[in-house]
Design an enzyme around this catalytic site. Structure first.
Site, PDB file in Angstrom:
ATOM      1  N   ASP A  32       0.863  -1.167   0.000  1.00 51.75           N
ATOM      2  CA  ASP A  32       0.000   0.000   0.000  1.00 51.75           C
ATOM      3  C   ASP A  32       0.911   1.233   0.000  1.00 51.75           C
ATOM      4  O   ASP A  32       2.118   1.129   0.283  1.00 51.75           O
ATOM      5  CB  ASP A  32      -0.892  -0.033   1.247  1.00 51.75           C
ATOM      6  CG  ASP A  32      -1.793   1.172   1.341  1.00 51.75           C
ATOM      7  OD1 ASP A  32      -2.523   1.444   0.382  1.00 51.75           O
ATOM      8  OD2 ASP A  32      -1.757   1.854   2.384  1.00 51.75           O
ATOM      9  N   ASP A  87       0.053   5.234   0.952  1.00 46.37           N
ATOM     10  CA  ASP A  87      -0.005   6.230   2.015  1.00 46.37           C
ATOM     11  C   ASP A  87       0.004   5.560   3.382  1.00 46.37           C
ATOM     12  O   ASP A  87      -0.847   4.717   3.680  1.00 46.37           O
ATOM     13  CB  ASP A  87      -1.270   7.090   1.862  1.00 46.37           C
ATOM     14  CG  ASP A  87      -1.093   8.484   2.440  1.00 46.37           C
ATOM     15  OD1 ASP A  87      -0.196   8.671   3.277  1.00 46.37           O
ATOM     16  OD2 ASP A  87      -1.849   9.387   2.060  1.00 46.37           O
TER      17      ASP A  87
END
Length: 334
Positions: free
Chosen positions: A16, A18
């Site tokens: 992922d 952020d």
């Protein structure tokens, strides 16, 4: 014998963005050096994101600017997964009403579909993704098109919130919910925690042994579990000790890491010790209505021990008293 590392023999590392690789406009501490070490092992790295407002090329450019070499093909987006859902159900040349930004429109066109301008164009499907420029008229157009209950509706993701410079703002989930309230049905969802985004990434890299890292339990880790791949939660983003201790079985990661460096570090064994759990030198146990710290050890090991003790007890964390030294671990781990 040396203990295995979380990354183990994975043939692709999926991340992922952020909260894992960067936070806002800055790289997460230690992320660049950790990923360089992973590349040194010959393991490909892919970045997967629910964000439908940016293209893969834009994301890759940001990563390069943060010192993390990346090509557009290394980035797998929820619009790409959404288009995969469309392509599985509709022929090339089908007419699609796009409720979203340029990043979504571009991948719809690249897949060989035709853009419908409005519900009056009788689209074959509606695909919805986040854009900060969406307004009431756009959502109304989607509702008009979806008045036909047979018309396909695909959403890139249903994240309730999205981090922006000024704080936390409503995400695509709130916009999808507005259309849902008008039409009385739900879309197919491409992004996390649903599996199409993970499946698109695995297909992209031709992986047999993928490994995923995220910072949110209810989207990242739940999605990885549903996709059948091992996962790690890093404590550099959204979820911290409180969320970890409260995690239900679908949201529990295979590994808990302070940051990405832990991918290549030996992972301590989780051992049952009488009525407690030991990880490294840390020991925790559930006794009555309290989580007790028997020995603190390293902060990350204490969280691992505390989580295992609660998860194995069958008692909800909300019924337990939890010492502040466990709940305040995140600051010391970053």
């Amino acid at each position: 014998m040396a203990r295995p590392t979380p990354l183990g023999d994975a043939d692709v590392l999926l991340l992922d963005l952020d909260g894992v690789v960067y936070r806002g406009r800055s790289a997460v501490r230690h992320a660049s050096e950790a990923l360089e070490a992973v590349r040194g092992r010959g393991v490909p790295i892919g970045y997967i994101t629910n964000n439908a407002s940016r293209t893969a090329a834009t994301v890759a450019e940001q990563l390069v600017g943060l010192g993390m070499p990346a090509r557009p093909d290394d980035v797998v987006t929820s619009p790409q997964a959404a288009v995969r859902l469309l392509a599985d159900r509709l022929p090339a040349g089908a007419r699609i009403l796009v409720v979203g930004g340029d990043g979504l429109r571009s991948v719809v066109l690249e897949a060989g579909f035709v853009l419908a301008e409005s519900a009056d164009d009788t689209p074959d499907a509606v695909v919805q993704g986040f854009s900060p420029d969406l307004g009431w008229k756009d959502l109304a157009e989607a509702a008009f098109a979806l008045a036909d209950p047979e018309r396909l509706w695909v959403a890139t993701n249903t994240d309730w919130t999205i981090p922006v410079d000024r704080g936390i703002a409503p995400g695509n989930g709130t916009l999808v919910s507005a259309v849902h309230a008008a039409v009385g049905r739900l879309p197919l969802v491409a992004g996390k925690p649903e599996t199409p985004l993970f499946e698109t990434a695995v297909e992209r890299f031709g992986a047999q042994r993928p490994f995923f890292v995220g910072d949110r339990l209810d989207t990242d880790i739940r999605g990885a579990n549903a996709a059948g791949m091992p996962s790690a939660l890093v404590l550099t983003g959204i979820d911290g000790p409180k969320q970890v201790l409260a995690a239900g079985e679908p949201d529990r990661p295979t590994y808990l890491l302070a940051d990405l460096r832990g991918l290549l570090e030996p992972y301590p064994e989780v051992r049952l010790r009488g009525d407690g759990v030991q990880v490294g030198k840390a020991v925790a146990r559930v006794r009555g209505t309290a989580l007790e710290v028997v020995r603190a050890g390293e902060p990350i090991d204490l969280l691992r021990a505390a989580a295992a003790a609660i998860w194995n007890s069958g008692v909800s964390v909300y019924a337990l008293g939890v010492p502040d030294e466990v709940l305040r671990l995140t600051a010391s781990l970053r």
